[in-house]
Enzyme design. Structure first.
Site: not given
Ligand code: NAD
Ligand code: DAU
Length: 332
Positions: A148, A152, A121-123
Site C-alpha cells: 500500500y 502511495k 499518507t505519512d506512511e
Molecule cells: P477508503 O478505502 O475508505 O475509500 C477509498 C474510496 O476510493 C472508496 O470510495 C472506493 O470506492 C474508491 N475507489 C477505490 N478504487 C477506485 C478506482 N479505481 N476508481 C474510483 N474510485 C475508487 O479510503 P480512505 O481511508 O478514505 O482514504 C482516502 C485517501 O486518503 C487515500 O488516498 C488514502 O491513501 C489517503 N489517506 C488515508 C488516511 C487514513 O487514515 N484513512 C490517512 C492519510 C491519507
Molecule cells: O497513517 C495513515 C494511514 O493510516 C493511511 O495511509 C491508511 O490508508 C490507513 O488505513 C491507516 O493505516 P494503518 O495501517 O495505520 O491503519 P489501520 O486502521 O489498519 O491500523 C491502525 C493500527 O492498528 C496499526 O498499527 C495496526 C493496528 N491494528 C489494526 C487493526 C485493523 C490492530 O491492532 N488491530 C486491528 O484489528
C-alpha cells in the site's frame, strides 16, 4: 464558487470532505467513485442534488476521466486502495488504482490544465523508533514499507514529475491516521467499536506498542481546503494534529468509553512488516497557511465517533461479517 471533482468521494475521508465542502463553501462537487467494497453511496446521501453529482466509475478509465474533467476547476484526488492488510494479501489492485489511476488523472489534468490536489499518507516516510525525538517533515526521505504505502509513494512521485515535466498545477498533502464517521469496519478504530457493539472482543495486533498520530477526518478536510485555497503549486504539506497514541491505549480508551473493562480484548497475530510509529510535524501547514485543527481533544472525538457507530448500525453492519471472516482467516 468552484466546481470540484472529488475522486473516492464515497469512501471514508472523501465523503467527510464532500460533507465539509457542502457545509463550509458554495462549491459544486462531482464525485467520481468506483464503489469498491470500501465505497458507499450512503455516505454522501441526503446532500443537495443541485450541488453534488455522483458518477460511478474507475479513475483508470481514461475516456471517462476525460469526460468528467470537462468544466471542472479543481480535482481533489482521494480514490485509492487504502488498507495495508489487504495490500499484503493481494497487492495488484493497489498498483492498478494507486499508480495507474493516479497516472490517468494526471494525464487528464495535463490535457485540461486543471488544478490538482493529491491526497497522500505519512506512511510514505516509513516508520520511526518509539523514542525518536524527530517527527516526519516535508523533507524526510521516502522509505515505504508495505505494498500500500509503496504505491502511495509511487503516486506522489508521479505527481511531482508531472509538475516539473509538464507544468501540472498540483499540490500534495501527506496526512496521518484519520478517525471519525463513515470509516470502513476493516480499519482499527471502527473495527474495535463495532466488535464491542456486536459482543466480540477487540483485537490488538501483537503487543499493541505501535503508535499512530490520530487526526479527526474533519480536520483533514479543513486542511485540504486551506491548501486548495492558499497552497503553492508544486509544494507538499504534511497534515497532522499532534495526536500520537499507542494502539493498546486506544483499545483501552474505546473499552472504557463503552463501559467495558479496559483489559477485555485479545492479542492476535501481528501484521507482517508492521510500521512501529508515525508522527507528523505540521509546522509548515500551520505557519505558511495558518491552518489549525478544531478537534484537539481525542477522547471527546473518539466518544462522538463511538456514538456515530452506535446510531448507524445500518451503515456498517452489511460489511461486518465478511470483514471479520477475512481477519479470522489471517489469525487476526
Ligand atoms: P477508503 O478505502 O475508505 O475509500 C477509498 C474510496 O476510493 C472508496 O470510495 C472506493 O470506492 C474508491 N475507489 C477505490 N478504487 C477506485 C478506482 N479505481 N476508481 C474510483 N474510485 C475508487 O479510503 P480512505 O481511508 O478514505 O482514504 C482516502 C485517501 O486518503 C487515500 O488516498 C488514502 O491513501 C489517503 N489517506 C488515508 C488516511 C487514513 O487514515 N484513512 C490517512 C492519510 C491519507
Ligand atoms: O497513517 C495513515 C494511514 O493510516 C493511511 O495511509 C491508511 O490508508 C490507513 O488505513 C491507516 O493505516 P494503518 O495501517 O495505520 O491503519 P489501520 O486502521 O489498519 O491500523 C491502525 C493500527 O492498528 C496499526 O498499527 C495496526 C493496528 N491494528 C489494526 C487493526 C485493523 C490492530 O491492532 N488491530 C486491528 O484489528
Amino acid at each position: 464558487m468552484r466546481r470540484l471533482l472529488v475522486t473516492g468521494g464515497a469512501g471514508f475521508i472523501g465523503s467527510n470532505f464532500v460533507h465539509h465542502v457542502i457545509e463550509n463553501t458554495d462549491d459544486q462537487v462531482t464525485v467520481l467513485d468506483k464503489l469498491t467494497y470500501a465505497g458507499n453511496r450512503a455516505s454522501i446521501a441526503g446532500l443537495p442534488d443541485d450541488r453534488v453529482t455522483f458518477v460511478k466509475g474507475d479513475i483508470a478509465d481514461a475516456d471517462l476521466v476525460d469526460d468528467v474533467f470537462g468544466g471542472v476547476d479543481a480535482v481533489v484526488h482521494y480514490a485509492a486502495e487504502s488498507h495495508n492488510d489487504n495490500s499484503l494479501n493481494d497487492p495488484r489492485p493497489f498498483l492498478d488504482t494507486n499508480i495507474i489511476g493516479t497516472y490517468t488523472l494526471l494525464e487528464a489534468a495535463r490535457r485540461h490544465g486543471t488544478r490538482f490536489h493529491h491526497i497522500s499518507t505519512d506512511e510514505v516516510y516509513g516508520d520511526l523508533e518509539l523514542d525518536d525525538p524527530e517527527r516526519f517533515t516535508e523533507s524526510t526521505p521516502y522509505n515505504p514499507s508495505s505494498p500500500y504505502s509503496s504505491t502511495k509513494a509511487g503516486s506522489d512521485l508521479l505527481v511531482r514529475a508531472w509538475v516539473r515535466s509538464f507544468g501540472v498545477q498540483a499540490t500534495i498533502s501527506n496526512c496521518s491516521n484519520n478517525y471519525g464517521p463513515y470509516q470502513h469496519v476493516e480499519k482499527f478504530i471502527p473495527r474495535q467499536i463495532t466488535n464491542v457493539l456486536r459482543g466480540i472482543r477487540p483485537k490488538l495486533y501483537g503487543a499493541g506498542e505501535n503508535v499512530r498520530d490520530w487526526i479527526h477526518a474533519d480536520d483533514h478536510s479543513s486542511a485540504v481546503l486551506s491548501i486548495l485555497d492558499h497552497g503553492v503549486v508544486g509544494q507538499t504539506y504534511l497534515i497532522g494534529a499532534d495526536g500520537e497514541m499507542n494502539n493498546k491505549n486506544v483499545v483501552e480508551l474505546i473499552l472504557s468509553l463503552m463501559g467495558r473493562r479496559a483489559d477485555d480484548y485479545d492479542h492476535v497475530t501481528d501484521r507482517t512488516g508492521h510500521d512501529l510509529r508515525y508522527a507528523i510535524d505540521s509546522t509548515k501547514l500551520r505557519t505558511e497557511l495558518g491552518w489549525q485543527p478544531a478537534y484537539s481533544d481525542f477522547t471527546a472525538g473518539l466518544a462522538a465517533t463511538i456514538e456515530w457507530y452506535r446510531a448507524h448500525e445500518g451503515w456498517w453492519s452489511p460489511a461486518k461479517d465478511a470483514t471479520e471472516a477475512f481477519y479470522s482467516s489471517l489469525g487476526q
